[in-house]
Design an enzyme around this catalytic site. Structure first.
Site, PDB file in Angstrom:
ATOM      1  N   ASP A   1     -14.792  17.955  40.463  1.00 42.93           N
ATOM      2  CA  ASP A   1     -14.740  19.311  41.025  1.00 42.93           C
ATOM      3  C   ASP A   1     -14.851  20.337  39.895  1.00 42.93           C
ATOM      4  OD1 ASP A   1     -14.242  21.393  42.766  1.00 42.93           O
ATOM      5  OD2 ASP A   1     -12.087  21.045  42.854  1.00 42.93           O
TER       6      ASP A   1
ATOM      7  N   HIS B   1     -18.179  21.613  46.994  1.00 45.45           N
ATOM      8  CA  HIS B   1     -17.726  20.437  47.740  1.00 45.45           C
ATOM      9  C   HIS B   1     -18.890  19.705  48.397  1.00 45.45           C
ATOM     10  CE1 HIS B   1     -13.404  22.258  47.993  1.00 45.45           C
ATOM     11  NE2 HIS B   1     -13.838  22.065  46.764  1.00 45.45           N
TER      12      HIS B   1
ATOM     13  N   ASP C   1     -16.101  23.642  39.902  1.00 47.86           N
ATOM     14  CA  ASP C   1     -15.739  25.040  40.216  1.00 47.86           C
ATOM     15  C   ASP C   1     -16.299  26.040  39.202  1.00 47.86           C
ATOM     16  OD1 ASP C   1     -14.406  24.377  42.551  1.00 47.86           O
ATOM     17  OD2 ASP C   1     -12.427  24.327  41.637  1.00 47.86           O
TER      18      ASP C   1
HETATM   19  C1  GLT Z   1      -8.185  24.361  45.354  1.00 46.82           C
HETATM   20  C2  GLT Z   1      -9.413  23.770  45.967  1.00 46.82           C
HETATM   21  C3  GLT Z   1     -10.202  24.823  46.662  1.00 46.82           C
HETATM   22  C4  GLT Z   1      -9.528  25.358  47.888  1.00 46.82           C
HETATM   23  C5  GLT Z   1      -8.317  26.106  47.570  1.00 46.82           C
HETATM   24  C6  GLT Z   1      -7.621  26.464  48.868  1.00 46.82           C
HETATM   25  S1  GLT Z   1      -7.298  25.390  46.401  1.00 46.82           S
HETATM   26  O1  GLT Z   1      -8.528  25.098  44.223  1.00 46.82           O
HETATM   27  O2  GLT Z   1     -10.197  23.124  44.973  1.00 46.82           O
HETATM   28  O3  GLT Z   1     -11.486  24.399  46.982  1.00 46.82           O
HETATM   29  O4  GLT Z   1     -10.386  26.282  48.487  1.00 46.82           O
HETATM   30  O5  GLT Z   1      -6.541  25.663  49.149  1.00 46.82           O
HETATM   31 MN    MN Z   2     -12.433  26.119  47.985  1.00 49.78          MN
HETATM   32 MN    MN Z   3     -13.803  23.253  44.409  1.00 53.57          MN
END
Ligand code: GLT
Ligand code: MN
Ligand code: MN
Length: 388
Positions: free
Chosen positions: A256, A221, A258
């Site tokens: 995003d 983030h 991840d």
């Molecule tokens: C979702 C988000 C994450 C948060 C989670 C908690 S859900 O995947 O992108 O960064 O931490 O709500």
């Molecule tokens: Mn998160």
């Molecule tokens: Mn994320």
């Protein structure tokens, strides 16, 4: 240390939604079978994790009856008992259901705001029942596409009122629970309120119970916003507010992503792990990430093992950095202090101010110093690349 096996003392956790991610994206449907919460607990035990985190609806579907809820929770508890996996963090899903399309706590609709509070109280009860000590708030829908639609000032007040209400609720129930606020600059909204960890830290000071509220910074983030994640973590730590952490990875400025921890920006990941280990952070290390969409069940395990293994490798690199004679000699030189200005320590006094005004400084000499950061950085890179 040369074996990078995860152990309970490392406090590695994964959300049900992380290893359980089915690979859906805005352009494609799921590519993996949905695993049940019980299957996920067993998968996490198999790969050597310590804990599992969950949203209310990762565990109990939003439309479950109370009998279904009780059965699901009982099965989940049995899986935790059977495997020794703990559930240290819980959270609420306030973003998937269409009811929350314009936000939950910050929605313009008072009925949506009331429903969001009710849903969160029930989810807090569920978290407490399963032993969670940290409760995360990620307001994915708390934002706007058009600022014609909502007052940013009202949104902030509504968010504050909701958190104050929920802090009092948790205290009233006697729960041993801390709240951790997670910032994200955008996605799924065009703009999300309180977009960075720094913004969250400022907001916490305005709450009725700031002592029970901290942050849950996420690598990806801050990277989406192009920021230095370790600096945000250091500020949170300094404020006594690092209650939880979401580890993953991400290219700057992208959606995003991840990704697996350490998959992209290995140098930033190194400074982060070094920071956490040097200060003695003892909370959970939560991997909030998921496997590439190309992966099946084995790829998911490879992803989870990779997150933990990379963390442990970087932890070892941090130890090497701290023990490397040449690096430490350079750091000692960089931080050298001959005591000339030690009289400035300990804060202001009129005498010190007057004395300082009378000092003369050799500005040219200060600017001419060769700080040797190039050499230091190259040593760091060589250490990370394994030739040191
Ligand atoms: C979702 C988000 C994450 C948060 C989670 C908690 S859900 O995947 O992108 O960064 O931490 O709500
Ligand atoms: Mn998160
Ligand atoms: Mn994320």
């Amino acid at each position: 240390m040369s074996n990078y096996e995860p152990k309970p003392e490392h406090k590695f956790t994964f959300g049900l939604w992380t290893v359980g991610n089915v690979g859906r994206d805005p352009f494609g449907v799921e590519v993996r079978r949905a695993l049940s919460p019980v299957e996920i607990v067993h998968l996490l035990a198999e790969v050597g994790a310590w804990g599992v985190n969950f949203h209310d609806n990762d565990l109990v579907p939003i439309d479950a009856t109370s009998a279904e809820r009780d059965r699901i929770v009982a099965d989940f508890k049995r899986a935790l008992d059977d495997t020794g996996i703990v559930a240290p963090m819980a959270t609420t899903n306030l973003f998937t259901d269409p009811a929350f399309k314009d936000g939950a706590f910050t929605s313009n609709d008072p009925t949506v705001r009331a429903y969001a509070l009710q849903k969160t109280m029930r989810a807090i009860d569920l978290g407490a029942e399963l032993g969670a000590k940290v409760y995360v708030f990620w307001g994915g829908r708390e934002g706007t596409e058009t600022d014609s639609s909502k007052s940013a000032l009202d949104a902030g007040k509504r968010f504050r009122e909701a958190l104050n209400f929920l802090c009092d609720y948790a205290l009233d129930q006697g729960y041993d629970l801390k709240f951790a606020l997670e910032a994200k600059p955008n996605e799924p909204r065009s703009d999300i309120y309180l977009p960075t960890t720094g913004a969250m830290l400022g907001f916490i000071a305005t709450l009725d119970h700031p002592e029970m509220v901290g942050v849950n910074p996420e690598v990806a983030h801050e990277h989406m916003a192009g920021l230095n994640f370790m600096h945000a973590v250091a500020q949170a730590w300094d404020a006594g507010k690092l209650f939880h952490i979401d580890l993953n990875d991400q290219k700057f400025g992208r959606y995003d992503q991840d990704f697996r921890f350490g998959a992209e920006m290995i140098k930033q990941a190194f400074y982060l792990v070094k920071f956490l280990e040097d200060v003695g952070y003892d909370g959970a290390r939560h991997f909030d990430a998921h496997a590439y969409r190309t992966e099946g069940p084995e790829g998911v395990k490879a992803f989870a093992r990779g997150c933990m293994r990379t963390y442990l490798i970087l932890k070892e690199k941090a130890q090497r950095f701290n023990q490397d004679a040449e690096i430490q000699a350079l750091l000692a030189e960089i931080n050298a202090d001959d005591g000339t200005y030690s009289w400035l320590a300990g804060g202001y006094s009129a005498g010190k101010a007057a004395r300082l005004k009378g000092e003369t400084f050799d500005r040219a000499a200060l600017g001419e110093r060769d700080l040797r950061y190039e050499h230091l950085d190259q040593l760091t890179i060589e250490l990370l690349l394994g030739v040191r």
